[in-house]
Design a protein around this motif. Structure first.
Motif, PDB file in Angstrom:
ATOM      1  N   ASP A 308      -3.010   4.170  27.036  1.00  0.00           N
ATOM      2  CA  ASP A 308      -3.638   3.784  25.777  1.00  0.00           C
ATOM      3  C   ASP A 308      -4.492   4.932  25.235  1.00  0.00           C
ATOM      4  O   ASP A 308      -4.626   5.984  25.865  1.00  0.00           O
ATOM      5  CB  ASP A 308      -4.506   2.540  26.000  1.00  0.00           C
ATOM      6  N   PHE A 454      -2.081   0.979  19.287  1.00  0.00           N
ATOM      7  CA  PHE A 454      -3.535   0.933  19.117  1.00  0.00           C
ATOM      8  C   PHE A 454      -3.969   1.819  17.958  1.00  0.00           C
ATOM      9  O   PHE A 454      -4.767   1.418  17.103  1.00  0.00           O
ATOM     10  CB  PHE A 454      -4.213   1.398  20.408  1.00  0.00           C
ATOM     11  N   TYR A 455      -3.438   3.023  17.910  1.00  0.00           N
ATOM     12  CA  TYR A 455      -3.831   3.981  16.885  1.00  0.00           C
ATOM     13  C   TYR A 455      -3.441   3.480  15.495  1.00  0.00           C
ATOM     14  O   TYR A 455      -4.246   3.525  14.556  1.00  0.00           O
ATOM     15  CB  TYR A 455      -3.175   5.320  17.179  1.00  0.00           C
ATOM     16  N   ARG A 458      -5.689  -0.045  14.881  1.00  0.00           N
ATOM     17  CA  ARG A 458      -7.145   0.051  14.815  1.00  0.00           C
ATOM     18  C   ARG A 458      -7.618   1.137  13.848  1.00  0.00           C
ATOM     19  O   ARG A 458      -8.664   0.982  13.214  1.00  0.00           O
ATOM     20  CB  ARG A 458      -7.719   0.329  16.215  1.00  0.00           C
TER      21      ARG A 458
END
Length: 602
Positions: A308, A454-455, A458
């Motif tokens: 992650d 995630f990038y 978020r």
């Protein structure tokens, strides 16, 4: 083609029958292999998109919404159509005058920077000039109509505008044999052998892409990592599953006491900053007295699918800091983050602020976004439907294919990075020219599924990094306002990936002294600009007001590279020097630079 340009029938070269026979036989055999392989992979990789989502890019719904809004105001559409009709009538009249030998001004002129129409026949020949202007008028009509639609959500309007330009670019007359004077001329001169060669080039690219078109932008055989590219001497002094840490050999007897850590993006490979001696930032920084450490990210496979964003912090930046301290004995360092590497650097600094870890004493951000509210044209690819489709593909494999991200970036500059190579390689039948920057551009890197999801969510979709506590790393809510180190932020005026005004806004989320510099050119050329090249310029100002327009009004343009400005800034922060440090001293060297991680091909 004017009469004076028409070749005599005796000058027209006919293709060699034996060459045609051999070429067509080879094409038939290779085409069959490519098709069979592609069909097998399609069967193995199903489903390609989430069930119920035949339009993973969510283009159709955007254009349906645009059409509905457009039809609600038929008077405006009629006005635009009448304008186009009047322009065409003027073009017909001008073309008739030119054929009669009367000089006329063009109804519409191509941008002087538009290389599609650089061949003289586009201006000198009446027919090709008509074709060019007809295309430019139609392109302007399409783009003006979609831009003037009232009531569209900004994201929808951006997507409609982007894909309309993709459509317009694809239909350029320069992309077709019969409407490109340079291609027609080459076809006559070679007796059509250019088209046979072009077809061979096309098949080669399909083979490289395993059934998907992977356009070669450069001669991929012309470069060897560590031999004629990425050649700055150094040693790999540490590694984790996610990165190798390179320490470069000193070039001066004394060096600045603080080592310099460079964190490149993991979307691409690090050697954009170490191409050749004439344009290597690494080699230049070493010559300025820096002890340079470079993070070389791994090219991940399915085994690293769960890595992650926070793993890139712990096994990347923090692991590098620990290694640098062990190797040099220095606890204080300067850090540079490039693009996504800068986003990681700022996030790590915010995490370190909570932990009261103050090892990074200055931060340099190169074309880095911290506020994603205006994220440029990459935002076209960020919405819930597209992210879901991407996540399903990534979760099936465990990573994002490097070629998929490369294609996305190429679409942002389709004329330069797609269609110019279609013409050169397939229509003109030329071999790609050896060019170090384009070799790097085609050296794709995969990304772990968990990290990329995630990038995208978020950062790009939710824009949480700028919010205090909006992002948590290793269980710690982070806050950029707690970052308090001297900051140097570089943006590029023509950057289509990280727009400079968006980059500027990120400066104000952090504390500490700040310097903002705006380089000419784009995301790569604006950064990789050796002082000896004499190219481009940069703008500086003594303060950083809240509004980027106010900064621009006060800025002074300075000829040449921004590198010397950065060197003066960073040397002034901590001018103390120590004897040069040999690369790999006090540690077991793993291998020579550039290391093995960078050599893994996606």
């Amino acid at each position: 083609m004017a009469d004076s340009e028409k070749p005599d029938s005796q000058d027209i070269r006919l293709p060699d029958p034996e060459l045609v026979r051999r070429t067509m036989t080879d094409i038939a055999e290779r085409s069959q292999r490519i098709m069979l392989g592609w069909l097998k992979r399609q069967e193995a990789e199903k489903p390609q998109v989430p069930s119920g989502q035949p339009d993973p890019f969510n283009i159709g719904s955007a254009f349906l919404e645009m059409t509905a809004k457009l039809m609600a105001n038929p008077a405006r559409l009629m006005q635009a159509q009448m304008g186009l009709w009047n322009d065409y009538m003027a073009l017909w009249q001008n073309t008739t005058r030119r054929i009669m030998g009367i000089e006329t001004e063009p109804v519409i002129a191509a941008d002087p920077r538009d290389r599609r129409f650089k061949d003289g026949a586009w201006q000198d020949n009446e027919i090709f000039d008509f074709i060019k202007q007809s295309y430019l008028l139609s392109a302007r009509f399409v783009q003006d109509v979609v831009k003037d639609v009232d009531g569209l959500e900004p994201k929808v309007a951006q997507k409609v505008d982007f894909y309309s330009r993709q459509f317009v670019d694809a239909l350029s007359p320069s992309n077709f044999v019969l409407t490109n004077p340079e291609v027609l001329r080459r076809t006559v001169e070679t007796g059509g052998e250019n088209l046979l060669k072009g077809l061979t080039n096309l098949l080669t690219d399909l083979e490289l892409g395993r059934g998907k078109l992977r356009i070669r932008m450069t001669d991929t055989e012309a470069f060897r990592l560590g031999e004629n590219i990425a050649t700055t001497p150094g040693k790999v002094v540490w590694q984790t599953p996610l990165m190798q840490l390179i320490q470069y050999a000193p070039a001066t007897e004394a060096v600045l006491k603080r080592p310099l850590l460079i964190i490149p993006p993991w979307i691409n490979k690090f050697y954009i900053l170490d191409l050749r001696a004439k344009n290597s930032f690494v080699r230049w920084a070493v010559s300025q007295g820096h002890t340079v450490f470079m993070v070389s990210w791994v090219n991940p496979d399915e085994e690293l699918a769960a890595k992650d964003f926070e793993n890139y912090m712990t096994e990347g930046v923090l692991a590098a800091l620990d290694a640098i301290e062990r190797i040099t004995g220095e606890r204080e360092i300067n850090a540079i983050g490039y693009c996504l590497g800068g986003t990681l650097l700022a996030s790590t600094l915010a995490w370190m602020a909570v932990k009261k870890d103050r090892r990074i004493k200055s931060a340099t951000y190169l074309v880095t976004l911290l506020d994603f509210s205006e994220a440029g044209e990459l935002g076209v690819f960020i919405d819930e439907q597209q992210i879901q489709a991407l996540e399903e593909r990534m979760n099936k494999r465990g990573y994002l294919e490097g070629s998929e991200m490369s294609q996305t970036f190429n679409m942002l500059r389709a004329n330069d990075l797609i269609w110019s190579f279609v013409v050169n390689n397939y229509l003109l039948g030329n071999e790609p020219f050896p060019f170090d920057l384009l070799y790097w551009n085609g050296d794709s890197t995969r990304m772990p599924a968990a990290m990329h999801s995630f990038y995208l969510r978020r950062m790009y979709q939710e824009n949480k990094l700028k919010e205090p506590g909006g992002v948590s790393l290793c269980g710690v809510p982070i806050d950029l306002s707690r970052v308090n180190v001297p900051t140097y932020m570089l943006a590029a005026r023509e950057d289509h990936i990280t727009p400079w005004k968006s980059t500027y806004q990120g400066l104000h989320y952090m504390k500490g002294t700040k310097r903002f510099v705006l380089a000419a050119s784009g995301h790569i050329a604006g950064v990789v600009n050796h002082p000896e090249s004499g190219k481009y310029s940069h703008w500086v100002a003594s303060s950083t007001p809240d509004n980027p327009d106010d900064w621009e009004d006060a800025a002074t343009e300075i000829a040449g590279s921004w590198w010397p400005d950065w060197q003066r800034w960073i040397a002034k922060l901590a001018p103390e020097t120590v004897p040069a440090r040999e690369a790999g001293a006090n540690v077991t060297v793993i291998e020579d630079a550039p290391g093995s991680y960078v050599k893994v091909v996606a």
